[in-house]
Scaffold this motif. Structure first.
Motif, short mmCIF file in Angstrom:
data_model
loop_
_atom_site.label_atom_id
_atom_site.label_comp_id
_atom_site.label_asym_id
_atom_site.label_seq_id
_atom_site.Cartn_x
_atom_site.Cartn_y
_atom_site.Cartn_z
N GLN A 90 0.81 -1.22 0.00
CA GLN A 90 0.00 0.00 0.00
C GLN A 90 0.85 1.27 0.00
OE1 GLN A 90 -2.52 -0.56 3.44
NE2 GLN A 90 -4.08 -1.65 2.26
N HIS A 91 1.90 1.29 0.77
CA HIS A 91 2.70 2.51 0.93
C HIS A 91 3.80 2.67 -0.12
CE1 HIS A 91 0.55 2.58 4.67
NE2 HIS A 91 1.09 3.74 4.99
N TYR A 92 4.40 1.57 -0.54
CA TYR A 92 5.55 1.66 -1.42
C TYR A 92 5.35 0.99 -2.78
CZ TYR A 92 7.81 2.82 3.00
OH TYR A 92 8.14 3.40 4.20
#
Length: 106
Positions: A31-33
């Protein structure tokens, strides 16, 4: 992860250190990277190796730099490096060493 990228640390160990399960860690990284934790760790190691190769220090060797950055499989390091940066590690080191000589000749 950044602080210990060179260490022989497993993704399971990283998840345990932050107090979450493997699957939760994988989802958070996706999700973040947009990467898996393993891909992020490899990228951190590649970046550190590249910094040292670009420094072009006298006596520096690709093998030692790769091992110091946390890679244990040298041919995988070379392939991953080439995919990430478009050149082989030895080419980066040669170029870094040649640049000061080229500037001095100008």
């Amino acid at each position: 992860m950044q602080a210990e990228a060179e260490e022989n640390v497993s993704i399971t160990e990283i998840a345990a250190r932050v107090g979450i399960g493997m699957r939760c860690l994988q989802i958070a990284f996706a999700q973040h990277y947009g990467l898996t934790p393993r891909e992020m760790l490899t990228r951190l190691r590649l970046d550190r190796a590249r910094e040292r190769l670009l420094a072009g220090e006298p006596g520096a060797r690709v093998t030692a730099i790769a091992l110091d950055a946390g890679f244990t499989h040298l041919s995988r390091f070379s392939v991953s490096y080439h995919q990430a940066f478009g050149e082989r590690p030895v080419e980066t080191l040669r170029r870094a060493r040649a640049e000061p000589l080229l500037r001095a000749a100008e």
